[in-house]
Scaffold this motif. Structure first.
Motif, short mmCIF file in Angstrom:
data_model
loop_
_atom_site.label_atom_id
_atom_site.label_comp_id
_atom_site.label_asym_id
_atom_site.label_seq_id
_atom_site.Cartn_x
_atom_site.Cartn_y
_atom_site.Cartn_z
N GLU A 196 7.63 -30.15 -50.53
CA GLU A 196 7.71 -28.99 -49.62
C GLU A 196 6.54 -28.04 -49.85
OE1 GLU A 196 11.56 -27.34 -50.27
OE2 GLU A 196 12.52 -28.62 -48.77
N GLU A 197 6.16 -27.85 -51.10
CA GLU A 197 5.00 -27.02 -51.39
C GLU A 197 3.73 -27.68 -50.86
OE1 GLU A 197 2.73 -23.87 -52.93
OE2 GLU A 197 4.90 -24.04 -52.71
N PHE A 198 3.65 -29.00 -50.98
CA PHE A 198 2.51 -29.74 -50.44
C PHE A 198 2.42 -29.55 -48.93
CE2 PHE A 198 0.89 -33.66 -48.49
CZ PHE A 198 -0.35 -33.74 -49.08
N ALA A 199 3.55 -29.68 -48.23
CA ALA A 199 3.55 -29.50 -46.78
C ALA A 199 3.20 -28.07 -46.40
CB ALA A 199 4.93 -29.87 -46.23
N ASP B 38 -3.56 -37.27 -56.32
CA ASP B 38 -4.22 -37.86 -57.49
C ASP B 38 -3.24 -38.41 -58.51
OD1 ASP B 38 -6.69 -37.09 -56.45
OD2 ASP B 38 -6.56 -35.11 -57.37
N THR B 39 -1.95 -38.39 -58.22
CA THR B 39 -0.98 -38.84 -59.20
C THR B 39 -0.45 -40.23 -58.85
OG1 THR B 39 0.95 -38.17 -60.49
CG2 THR B 39 1.08 -37.86 -58.11
N VAL C 268 -2.56 -40.40 -46.71
CA VAL C 268 -1.96 -41.74 -46.77
C VAL C 268 -1.56 -42.09 -48.20
CG1 VAL C 268 -2.43 -44.21 -46.45
CG2 VAL C 268 -3.14 -42.57 -44.71
N ARG C 269 -2.39 -41.69 -49.17
CA ARG C 269 -2.02 -41.93 -50.58
C ARG C 269 -0.74 -41.20 -50.94
NH1 ARG C 269 -7.61 -41.29 -51.34
NH2 ARG C 269 -7.40 -39.21 -52.26
N VAL C 270 -0.57 -39.99 -50.43
CA VAL C 270 0.67 -39.25 -50.69
C VAL C 270 1.86 -39.98 -50.05
CG1 VAL C 270 1.91 -37.10 -50.24
CG2 VAL C 270 -0.47 -37.03 -50.96
N GLY C 271 1.67 -40.49 -48.84
CA GLY C 271 2.74 -41.25 -48.19
C GLY C 271 3.14 -42.47 -49.00
#
Length: 445
Positions: A335-338, A305-306, A387-390
């Protein structure tokens, strides 16, 4: 504003410069010095105890650092003479502290001043929003004594109860709003310690939903916390001398840590942009590792969302001027996201790890995976969100690639921190690599 009048006799005090005397048929025989004012009173009153304790044979009895100063002492003295005095939210705390200092309690005499003030607080002032807040504000002048007397805790509980009760009634009929709740602006004028105590009590009541709490925190941060962009806080720290800058930094650091501790547990109770602004401030101010870790965890849970500008976290460097970006902080978020995606995939069987890059976190310990489950949401993000994170990561790389201070290993760490499934195409990544080679790599011979 609610007021209380005590006593019925007309005022017989008169002033002559710094001297305040009582005009009666009986001559005064006691002098008390308070805050530069000399009071001429009578020993036959309760004030005689002050003379006895001082051991003074006839000179003035001095009361240094008297709570409330001469004004509060005069109210206490007039009460003893039965002279009419007016008590309201503007002076009740000062007079209550003064009464405690002078021993004007039920132990000394039934119906004494302290008990009357306590009853007025409970039955009147602390039942009305403006009055209760004004009383709470005034406790900051006498922190230690108000805590000892329990005045501050009573005010905090009263303000929190008024918020909780009103919000409970409103929330049953009115949907959650994106604007701060009605009470947020008023309590934003409180100092950080009192604000923290009120918000803890409000949260404990359980009637204020997380979004409203988050909006209130955002309003408070906007009121008191400088936005930690690349240069703004660094410039502020140099104004007003080193002593003032150190004091400001310490207070702002405390503010960040208190706000982090108050964040509602619900996902999206606050925006990811707000969390990243807090992380920027925490980085620049040197907040505690625990606060930074909590913000990193919260940002990772809402990363899709950022946007890139929010993710540009200034590094905590002592030098002035343009600060480099803290790529390590972004790597920690990714890393926390993964880790969250791995944990969510292990719970619901979704293919979040399909196509993971060679830097997969699959080798991490079971304890780390268990730590990811402490999130309020363990569901894996959708493919679209991934995909948005990518795109977010590749956009971030495009910016930091222009900074010659960005090491190659950090560029690689960011690029490899998202799975292959987050990049249906690699054009943005290639552009970032090309930028980095042109800006940072040595020219070809």
């Amino acid at each position: 504003m609610k007021l209380m009048k005590l006593g019925s006799r007309p005022d017989i005090f008169f002033s002559s410069g710094p001297v305040r005397s009582v005009s009666t048929e009986v001559a005064t025989d006691m002098q008390i010095l308070v805050d530069g004012c000399l009071f001429r009173l009578h020993k036959c009153m309760w004030l005689q105890a002050l003379c006895v304790e001082s051991g003074d044979g006839g000179g003035a009895v001095e009361l240094p650092a008297f709570p409330g100063g001469a004004e509060a002492f005069e109210v206490c003295a007039k009460f003893c003479y039965g002279i009419t005095v007016t008590i309201g939210p503007h002076n009740v705390v000062a007079v209550r502290c003064a009464a405690a200092h002078l021993g004007m309690t039920e132990a000394a005499d039934r119906g004494n001043l302290a008990a009357k003030l306590d009853a007025f607080l409970s039955s009147c002032l602390l039942r009305h929003w403006k009055d209760a807040l004004a009383v709470l504000h005034s406790t900051r002048r006498y922190v230690a004594l108000c805590d000892e007397l329990g005045v501050t805790s009573r005010c905090v509980d009263a303000v929190a109860a008024l918020i909780a009760d009103a919000n409970g009634e409103a929330s049953a009929a009115v949907p959650a709003s994106s604007s701060p709740p009605w009470w947020a602006r008023d309590i934003s004028e409180l100092g950080v310690d009192l604000y923290w105590r009120v918000m803890v009590a409000v949260r404990a009541a359980g009637t204020v939903h997380g979004k409203a709490m988050g909006d209130a925190l955002k309003a408070y941060a906007r009121r008191w916390l400088p936005i930690a962009t690349k240069n703004q806080y660094a410039a502020e720290r140099t104004d007003g001398g080193a002593g003032n800058a150190e004091w400001a930094a310490k207070n702002h650091r405390l503010l960040v840590e208190k706000i982090v501790g108050l964040l509602p547990p619900e996902r999206n109770a606050v925006s990811c942009g707000f969390l990243l602004n807090l992380l920027k401030a925490a980085n620049v101010l040197g907040a505690s590792p625990a606060s930074k870790a909590e913000l990193t965890r919260r940002v990772a849970s809402q990363l899709e969302d950022t946007n890139v500008s929010d993710l540009l976290i200034p590094a905590a460097t002592p030098c002035g001027g343009e600060k480099p970006y803290d790529v390590d902080a972004v790597v920690a978020i990714l890393e926390e996201f993964a880790l969250r995606q791995a944990a969510a995939g292990s719970v619901d069987g979704s293919p979040v790890n399909a196509g993971r890059h060679r830097r997969s976190r699959s080798a991490e310990s079971a304890a780390e995976l268990e730590g990811a489950r402490r999130s309020t949401s363990t569901a894996a993000v959708s493919h679209g969100a991934m995909v948005r994170v990518g795109r977010l990561v590749d956009g971030f790389l495009a910016v930091v690639a222009k900074d010659v201070r960005t090491p190659l290993d950090k560029m690689i760490a960011v690029a490899e921190a998202v799975p292959d499934c987050a990049r249906p195409e690699h054009d943005d990544l290639y552009r970032a690599i090309d930028t980095y080679l042109r800006v940072c790599a040595p020219p070809y011979p």
